[in-house]
Design a protein around this motif. Structure first.
Motif: not given
Length: 217
Positions: A12-18, A72-76
């Motif tokens: 949970r370090e990075l997130g790819l946004y689509l 990335y922060t938290t899933d929620e």
């Protein structure tokens, strides 16, 4: 409005946004395409892998919108709605999460999607072709996408096989022979080789190594 998703890793370090094409029917072919391209995986080099995924999706979307990379922060907090969050391990989807709400629409946690909830509009092979067609010509995989993957021991002289060089577009070569002994201290018996750099089977760099090789037949 969109068909949104976030791709991340177990760390949970990075997130790819689509913003669009966030369904599994796009994300799974995206991961496979990146694997076929020989890109370093999110497990081995997350920063590089996320950049390559963004590159492929950016080429596919065109323009300057619809894809981004974010800490990335938290899933929620990261769940964009629509298709939720894909957790990828290497180039495989390990989990697909969506925010769970109670009857008063208060967040109570995350849950994994059931198979029947997944998008199934786009055909896997069609998406591979679409990603490839959107790449610069020199970066396209072409027939390599659907070449037959066979065990290295089943490759024959005269077969047209692909040499997948590190982070380079695979090259189609003719198999010139099968190794029959020691080459520079290594037993290359049964390993096919091409005449890539001269000297045939006496040059270790000519051998097509690996458990499998992609062949056009």
């Amino acid at each position: 409005m969109g068909n949104r998703a976030i791709i991340t890793t177990p760390e949970r370090e990075l997130g790819l946004y689509l913003h669009w094409n966030g369904g599994r029917d796009t994300v799974e072919p995206l991961l496979k395409y990146c694997e076929l391209k020989g890109y370093r995986s999110p497990k081995s080099d997350p920063g590089y892998a996320f950049a390559r995924m963004a590159q492929v999706m950016g080429n596919f979307f065109g323009g300057t919108l619809s894809v981004g990379i974010t800490p990335y922060t938290t899933d929620e907090a990261m769940d964009p709605g629509d298709n939720g969050i894909y957790v990828v391990d290497g180039w495989e989807i390990a989990d697909h999460l969506r925010t769970e709400y109670d009857e008063d629409w208060k967040v109570v946690g995350m849950r994994s999607l059931e198979p029947g909830e997944e998008d199934d509009w786009h055909k896997f092979d069609d998406m591979l072709r679409a990603f490839d067609a959107a790449m610069p010509v020199g970066e396209q995989l072409g027939d390599y996408l659907f070449a037959e993957e066979v065990p290295i021991g089943e490759v024959s002289v005269g077969d047209m096989a692909y040499v997948a060089k590190y982070e380079a577009t695979p090259t189609l070569v003719a198999v010139a022979g099968i190794g029959r002994g020691i080459v520079r201290g290594r037993d290359m018996t049964g390993i096919p080789f091409a005449d890539l750099y001269g000297s045939g089977g006496d040059n270790l760099n000519n051998y097509l190594e690996g458990p499998t090789v992609r062949v056009l037949r």
